[in-house]
Design an enzyme around this catalytic site. Structure first.
Site: not given
Ligand code: UT7
Length: 327
Positions: A114, A254, A284
């Site tokens: 990520c 994020h 995500n």
């Protein structure tokens, strides 16, 4: 000589058409819209049905080049941040360069989960700052649906597919990437990992039977590390650059969990209007989240805006990057 910095001069995203809603997920696993929304902030995510990570990335780059009026042959370097490469090798960046016709570019992947987009942006910026290159494309792209177990309700509700690409060019007007702070801690492997398919556990009948080619996450543990480290690194980059809360125009966090985003914004003293959020639409998308946020908010950004990108992910990896918007 005037100092050269690397500036983002364009951004473009790509999202697959298929929308997987919380309602549909609740027909696949034992979950509910209420649980997913209250624990994560996610309402729906996109799923790539007709291609691979390189196809999403290539579509984002094609849109970017069109928007900027550039020829693919103008590009010097292509970096793709991803954990869902089309193949173990060759790199997805090699495939994207070929698909788009960026024949003068060399290309490679960055694997930092990520945090991949921040790692890749920091890397790409160095080739601009040194004066070596004039046009570098940095992409964050992940087709998480290819490594998600749709029998595991603890992970399948979180992730989605998507890609975003930015163009980096040199500037001497003081805008562009000012600083970055990056970290990694491989002991985090026990909490977030795709256990099989690599050298540690090559694919076998057993690894498939045991469903080890899918993402395994100890959500609560990762949550604790993410909250602490994303907030900490974001506060640290502000301190290092003498930025007070009122000096920061945007946080680009994020998009893993709305609660992690809120904790980070609180630590930085930022009101919610300064925080980019699109987790409700895309979930995500791993390396895709940050460029997709920049793309969604592009029309609201002004030249000179102080922007902090911040991420935490598998590895563990985490970091923050401070830039001044260039257009
Ligand atoms: O981007 C890469 C880095 N990753 C992250 O940053 C993710 C960090 N972690 C998280 O965001 C959160 O931990 C999750 C969203 C993954 C989970 O939320 P949580 O509040 O930590 O839930 P939990 O794991 O503590 O589970 C609470 C309960 C459990 O049931 P019991 O044991 O209390 O009866 C779970 O079995 O919720 C249950 N549960 C679910 N229930 C309905 C777990 N997943 C689901 C689900 N639907 N999808």
């Amino acid at each position: 000589m005037e100092k050269i910095t690397a500036a983002i001069t364009g951004v473009q995203g790509y999202l697959p058409d298929y929308v997987l809603t919380n309602e549909e997920l609740s027909t696949i696993v034992d979950t509910s819209d209420e649980w997913i929304t209250s624990r994560t902030g996610i309402k729906e995510r996109r799923i790539m049905k007709d291609g691979a990570t390189s196809d999403m990335a290539a579509r984002a780059v094609e849109g970017l080049l069109k928007k900027k009026g550039l020829d693919p042959l103008d590009i010097d370097l292509v970096i793709v941040a991803t954990v869902t490469a089309d193949y173990p090798f060759p790199s997805t960046a090699n495939l994207v360069a070929d698909k788009v016709g960026m024949k003068n570019a060399w290309s490679f992947d960055v694997n930092a989960a990520c945090s991949g987009f921040i790692y890749a942006l920091a890397t790409g910026s160095q080739f601009i700052q040194t004066g070596k290159y004039k046009k570098v494309i940095v992409i964050g792209a992940d087709m998480m649906s290819s490594i998600i177990d749709y029998q595991d309700r603890t992970t399948c509700v979180i992730f989605g597919d998507g890609a975003g690409a930015v163009l980096l060019e040199p500037t001497t007007d003081g805008t562009g990437i000012q600083d970055f702070l990056l970290h990694s801690d491989g002991s985090g492997v026990k909490y977030l990992v795709q256990p099989a398919g690599g050298a540690a556990r090559p694919a076998s009948r057993e690894t498939v039977d045991e469903r080890l080619h899918y993402v395994k996450q100890e959500g609560q543990q990762v949550f604790k590390f993410a909250v602490t480290n994303m907030a900490e690194v974001s506060a640290n980059i502000m301190d290092r650059n003498n930025l007070k809360s009122e000096d920061v125009d945007w946080l680009v966090p994020h998009q893993a969990n709305l609660r992690i985003i809120d904790a980070t914004a609180n630590r930085m003293g930022l009101p919610s209007e300064k925080v980019m959020i699109n987790i409700q639409k895309y979930g995500n998308t791993t390396a895709g989240t940050l460029p997709l946020c920049l793309w969604d908010y592009e029309s609201q950004l002004k030249k000179g805006d102080n922007i902090i990108l911040s991420a935490f992910g598998g590895g563990f990896t985490w970091g923050a990057l401070y830039l001044k918007w260039a257009y």
